[in-house]
Design a protein around this motif. Sequence first.
Motif, PDB file in Angstrom:
ATOM      1  N   ARG A  23       0.808  -1.215   0.000  1.00  0.00           N
ATOM      2  CA  ARG A  23       0.000   0.000   0.000  1.00  0.00           C
ATOM      3  C   ARG A  23       0.848   1.275   0.000  1.00  0.00           C
ATOM      4  O   ARG A  23       0.298   2.376  -0.094  1.00  0.00           O
ATOM      5  CB  ARG A  23      -0.946   0.000   1.209  1.00  0.00           C
ATOM      6  N   PHE A  24       2.150   1.140   0.135  1.00  0.00           N
ATOM      7  CA  PHE A  24       3.038   2.293   0.085  1.00  0.00           C
ATOM      8  C   PHE A  24       3.643   2.413  -1.308  1.00  0.00           C
ATOM      9  O   PHE A  24       3.811   1.415  -2.024  1.00  0.00           O
ATOM     10  CB  PHE A  24       4.133   2.170   1.155  1.00  0.00           C
ATOM     11  N   ASP A  25       3.991   3.648  -1.699  1.00  0.00           N
ATOM     12  CA  ASP A  25       4.463   3.895  -3.060  1.00  0.00           C
ATOM     13  C   ASP A  25       5.982   3.760  -3.183  1.00  0.00           C
ATOM     14  O   ASP A  25       6.628   4.522  -3.911  1.00  0.00           O
ATOM     15  CB  ASP A  25       4.007   5.274  -3.540  1.00  0.00           C
ATOM     16  N   VAL A  26       6.562   2.809  -2.465  1.00  0.00           N
ATOM     17  CA  VAL A  26       7.987   2.539  -2.552  1.00  0.00           C
ATOM     18  C   VAL A  26       8.192   1.044  -2.313  1.00  0.00           C
ATOM     19  O   VAL A  26       7.410   0.412  -1.587  1.00  0.00           O
ATOM     20  CB  VAL A  26       8.779   3.373  -1.509  1.00  0.00           C
ATOM     21  N   ASP A  27       9.196   0.481  -2.939  1.00  0.00           N
ATOM     22  CA  ASP A  27       9.494  -0.931  -2.763  1.00  0.00           C
ATOM     23  C   ASP A  27      10.242  -1.106  -1.441  1.00  0.00           C
ATOM     24  O   ASP A  27      11.441  -0.831  -1.348  1.00  0.00           O
ATOM     25  CB  ASP A  27      10.339  -1.447  -3.922  1.00  0.00           C
ATOM     26  N   LEU A  28       9.526  -1.574  -0.437  1.00  0.00           N
ATOM     27  CA  LEU A  28      10.113  -1.702   0.893  1.00  0.00           C
ATOM     28  C   LEU A  28      11.031  -2.913   1.007  1.00  0.00           C
ATOM     29  O   LEU A  28      11.775  -3.036   1.989  1.00  0.00           O
ATOM     30  CB  LEU A  28       8.996  -1.780   1.944  1.00  0.00           C
ATOM     31  N   GLU A  29      10.998  -3.805   0.021  1.00  0.00           N
ATOM     32  CA  GLU A  29      11.860  -4.982   0.040  1.00  0.00           C
ATOM     33  C   GLU A  29      13.202  -4.726  -0.636  1.00  0.00           C
ATOM     34  O   GLU A  29      14.176  -5.442  -0.378  1.00  0.00           O
ATOM     35  CB  GLU A  29      11.153  -6.160  -0.642  1.00  0.00           C
ATOM     36  N   ASP A  30      13.274  -3.708  -1.485  1.00  0.00           N
ATOM     37  CA  ASP A  30      14.511  -3.405  -2.208  1.00  0.00           C
ATOM     38  C   ASP A  30      15.502  -2.760  -1.242  1.00  0.00           C
ATOM     39  O   ASP A  30      15.253  -1.672  -0.720  1.00  0.00           O
ATOM     40  CB  ASP A  30      14.214  -2.453  -3.365  1.00  0.00           C
ATOM     41  N   PRO A  31      16.659  -3.403  -0.981  1.00  0.00           N
ATOM     42  CA  PRO A  31      17.598  -2.850  -0.009  1.00  0.00           C
ATOM     43  C   PRO A  31      18.224  -1.533  -0.444  1.00  0.00           C
ATOM     44  O   PRO A  31      18.822  -0.831   0.378  1.00  0.00           O
ATOM     45  CB  PRO A  31      18.663  -3.948   0.119  1.00  0.00           C
ATOM     46  N   ARG A  32      18.052  -1.157  -1.729  1.00  0.00           N
ATOM     47  CA  ARG A  32      18.654   0.088  -2.217  1.00  0.00           C
ATOM     48  C   ARG A  32      17.654   1.233  -2.324  1.00  0.00           C
ATOM     49  O   ARG A  32      18.058   2.379  -2.552  1.00  0.00           O
ATOM     50  CB  ARG A  32      19.285  -0.150  -3.595  1.00  0.00           C
ATOM     51  N   SER A  33      16.381   0.966  -2.170  1.00  0.00           N
ATOM     52  CA  SER A  33      15.373   2.012  -2.385  1.00  0.00           C
ATOM     53  C   SER A  33      15.356   3.014  -1.236  1.00  0.00           C
ATOM     54  O   SER A  33      15.699   2.702  -0.097  1.00  0.00           O
ATOM     55  CB  SER A  33      13.981   1.388  -2.543  1.00  0.00           C
ATOM     56  N   ASP A  34      14.935   4.240  -1.569  1.00  0.00           N
ATOM     57  CA  ASP A  34      14.785   5.300  -0.570  1.00  0.00           C
ATOM     58  C   ASP A  34      13.447   5.093   0.125  1.00  0.00           C
ATOM     59  O   ASP A  34      12.397   5.433  -0.403  1.00  0.00           O
ATOM     60  CB  ASP A  34      14.843   6.668  -1.248  1.00  0.00           C
ATOM     61  N   LYS A  35      13.467   4.533   1.320  1.00  0.00           N
ATOM     62  CA  LYS A  35      12.238   4.187   2.041  1.00  0.00           C
ATOM     63  C   LYS A  35      11.539   5.422   2.629  1.00  0.00           C
ATOM     64  O   LYS A  35      10.376   5.336   3.033  1.00  0.00           O
ATOM     65  CB  LYS A  35      12.544   3.213   3.181  1.00  0.00           C
ATOM     66  N   ALA A  36      12.250   6.533   2.734  1.00  0.00           N
ATOM     67  CA  ALA A  36      11.707   7.691   3.443  1.00  0.00           C
ATOM     68  C   ALA A  36      10.935   8.644   2.540  1.00  0.00           C
ATOM     69  O   ALA A  36      10.469   9.683   2.999  1.00  0.00           O
ATOM     70  CB  ALA A  36      12.844   8.458   4.130  1.00  0.00           C
ATOM     71  N   ARG A  37      10.784   8.313   1.271  1.00  0.00           N
ATOM     72  CA  ARG A  37      10.048   9.208   0.392  1.00  0.00           C
ATOM     73  C   ARG A  37       8.577   8.806   0.321  1.00  0.00           C
ATOM     74  O   ARG A  37       8.212   7.666   0.626  1.00  0.00           O
ATOM     75  CB  ARG A  37      10.657   9.215  -1.014  1.00  0.00           C
ATOM     76  N   GLY A  38       7.740   9.745  -0.092  1.00  0.00           N
ATOM     77  CA  GLY A  38       6.324   9.459  -0.282  1.00  0.00           C
ATOM     78  C   GLY A  38       5.561   9.317   1.028  1.00  0.00           C
ATOM     79  O   GLY A  38       6.029   9.702   2.097  1.00  0.00           O
ATOM     80  N   ALA A  39       4.354   8.755   0.930  1.00  0.00           N
ATOM     81  CA  ALA A  39       3.492   8.575   2.105  1.00  0.00           C
ATOM     82  C   ALA A  39       4.169   7.647   3.095  1.00  0.00           C
ATOM     83  O   ALA A  39       4.745   6.623   2.729  1.00  0.00           O
ATOM     84  CB  ALA A  39       2.144   8.010   1.679  1.00  0.00           C
ATOM     85  N   ARG A  40       4.073   8.005   4.381  1.00  0.00           N
ATOM     86  CA  ARG A  40       4.806   7.254   5.395  1.00  0.00           C
ATOM     87  C   ARG A  40       3.898   6.722   6.490  1.00  0.00           C
ATOM     88  O   ARG A  40       4.383   6.369   7.554  1.00  0.00           O
ATOM     89  CB  ARG A  40       5.909   8.123   6.010  1.00  0.00           C
ATOM     90  N   ARG A  41       2.595   6.656   6.252  1.00  0.00           N
ATOM     91  CA  ARG A  41       1.739   6.078   7.283  1.00  0.00           C
ATOM     92  C   ARG A  41       0.404   5.657   6.688  1.00  0.00           C
ATOM     93  O   ARG A  41      -0.020   6.154   5.643  1.00  0.00           O
ATOM     94  CB  ARG A  41       1.500   7.072   8.422  1.00  0.00           C
ATOM     95  N   ILE A  42      -0.247   4.722   7.376  1.00  0.00           N
ATOM     96  CA  ILE A  42      -1.620   4.331   7.066  1.00  0.00           C
ATOM     97  C   ILE A  42      -2.424   4.482   8.341  1.00  0.00           C
ATOM     98  O   ILE A  42      -2.070   3.926   9.384  1.00  0.00           O
ATOM     99  CB  ILE A  42      -1.696   2.874   6.563  1.00  0.00           C
ATOM    100  N   GLN A  43      -3.501   5.250   8.242  1.00  0.00           N
ATOM    101  CA  GLN A  43      -4.359   5.468   9.414  1.00  0.00           C
ATOM    102  C   GLN A  43      -5.506   4.462   9.412  1.00  0.00           C
ATOM    103  O   GLN A  43      -6.098   4.163   8.379  1.00  0.00           O
ATOM    104  CB  GLN A  43      -4.922   6.888   9.402  1.00  0.00           C
ATOM    105  N   ASP A  44      -5.775   3.939  10.598  1.00  0.00           N
ATOM    106  CA  ASP A  44      -6.917   3.052  10.846  1.00  0.00           C
ATOM    107  C   ASP A  44      -6.901   1.784   9.994  1.00  0.00           C
ATOM    108  O   ASP A  44      -7.936   1.327   9.489  1.00  0.00           O
ATOM    109  CB  ASP A  44      -8.235   3.813  10.651  1.00  0.00           C
ATOM    110  N   ALA A  45      -5.711   1.192   9.859  1.00  0.00           N
ATOM    111  CA  ALA A  45      -5.621  -0.111   9.194  1.00  0.00           C
ATOM    112  C   ALA A  45      -6.353  -1.196   9.975  1.00  0.00           C
ATOM    113  O   ALA A  45      -6.622  -2.270   9.430  1.00  0.00           O
ATOM    114  CB  ALA A  45      -4.150  -0.501   8.998  1.00  0.00           C
ATOM    115  N   TRP A  46      -6.701  -0.915  11.230  1.00  0.00           N
ATOM    116  CA  TRP A  46      -7.471  -1.892  12.019  1.00  0.00           C
ATOM    117  C   TRP A  46      -8.788  -2.235  11.342  1.00  0.00           C
ATOM    118  O   TRP A  46      -9.343  -3.323  11.571  1.00  0.00           O
ATOM    119  CB  TRP A  46      -7.743  -1.359  13.428  1.00  0.00           C
ATOM    120  N   SER A  47      -9.296  -1.317  10.512  1.00  0.00           N
ATOM    121  CA  SER A  47     -10.602  -1.531   9.887  1.00  0.00           C
ATOM    122  C   SER A  47     -10.569  -2.610   8.814  1.00  0.00           C
ATOM    123  O   SER A  47     -11.631  -3.114   8.417  1.00  0.00           O
ATOM    124  CB  SER A  47     -11.120  -0.218   9.280  1.00  0.00           C
ATOM    125  N   PHE A  48      -9.358  -2.985   8.332  1.00  0.00           N
ATOM    126  CA  PHE A  48      -9.280  -4.049   7.328  1.00  0.00           C
ATOM    127  C   PHE A  48      -8.214  -5.088   7.646  1.00  0.00           C
ATOM    128  O   PHE A  48      -8.122  -6.097   6.950  1.00  0.00           O
ATOM    129  CB  PHE A  48      -9.016  -3.459   5.927  1.00  0.00           C
TER     130      PHE A  48
END
Length: 276
Positions: A23-48
């Motif tokens: 759900r984030f706009d960055v490849d969190l598995e890629d060890p070289r990617s910049d993880k700190a760019r773009g949206a950095r949170r999901i609110q109320d994921a408890w709902s799903f």
Amino acid sequence: MFDFPDPDINGRIERVKRNLAPRFDVDLEDPRSDKARGARRIQDAWSFDEDVRAIAANPKVLELLGKLYGRPAFPFQTLNFPVGTQQKAHSDSVHFSSLPERFMCGVWLAMEDVPAEAGPLFYVAGSHRWPIMSNSLIGRRGFGGSLGSAQDPYGPAWEALCRAKNAREETFLARKGQALIWCANLLHGGSRQADTTLTRWSQVTHYFFDDCIYYTPAFSDEALGQLATRDLVAIHDGKPRPNRYLGEEIDKVQPRSEPARIPLTGLMRRLARSWR
């Protein structure tokens, strides 16, 4: 700080990460990617996400909070982060507050080990005991207003308090599965992320407590009785938590042109009649 009281916490954490990562706009598995760019949170994921909900609704955490605050707690919001926020020190009390005040807290859960380079959580020691910043103290009107950031107007006042108190920041280099409770007024934030290829998965759950008025101070003027009250449902049982004053449910949110009015108790009504 405490170890999160769930025997399946490691399994829950891994399932949450697998479910939320796409759900984030960055490849969190890629060890070289910049993880700190773009949206950095999901609110109320408890709902799903059932694991996010289970973490928020953990019965032992609810029991602990109830003992610490002297009344039952209920979770009302979750935030999930794949990296640190890199936010300046701020207090949640401008976003969520209660009457009586300070009956709100957050529980932050580390979903992986957090090295110093990943932008760890920090807090200002002792700041939870300081005065709560309000619109009247910083000289602005809040009710009916709009803000790009609800906390930015209070930043200079928090910084001034830190200087006056000669306050120190403490960093929480957490291990996976450790949790931290912060009181409503504790100044906290995210340290600078020195290595942007690192993740820093975490979950924050916000809790209120029974028999309170729940409102957003950034959009309220308490001195005028103008409160941006909240319409809440408890995550753990799905039941509404109406705004209450001394056990009495107050009226629903008033139109924007009118202040939210707290009803007088029987004693106050009698006193008011005697003063006429």
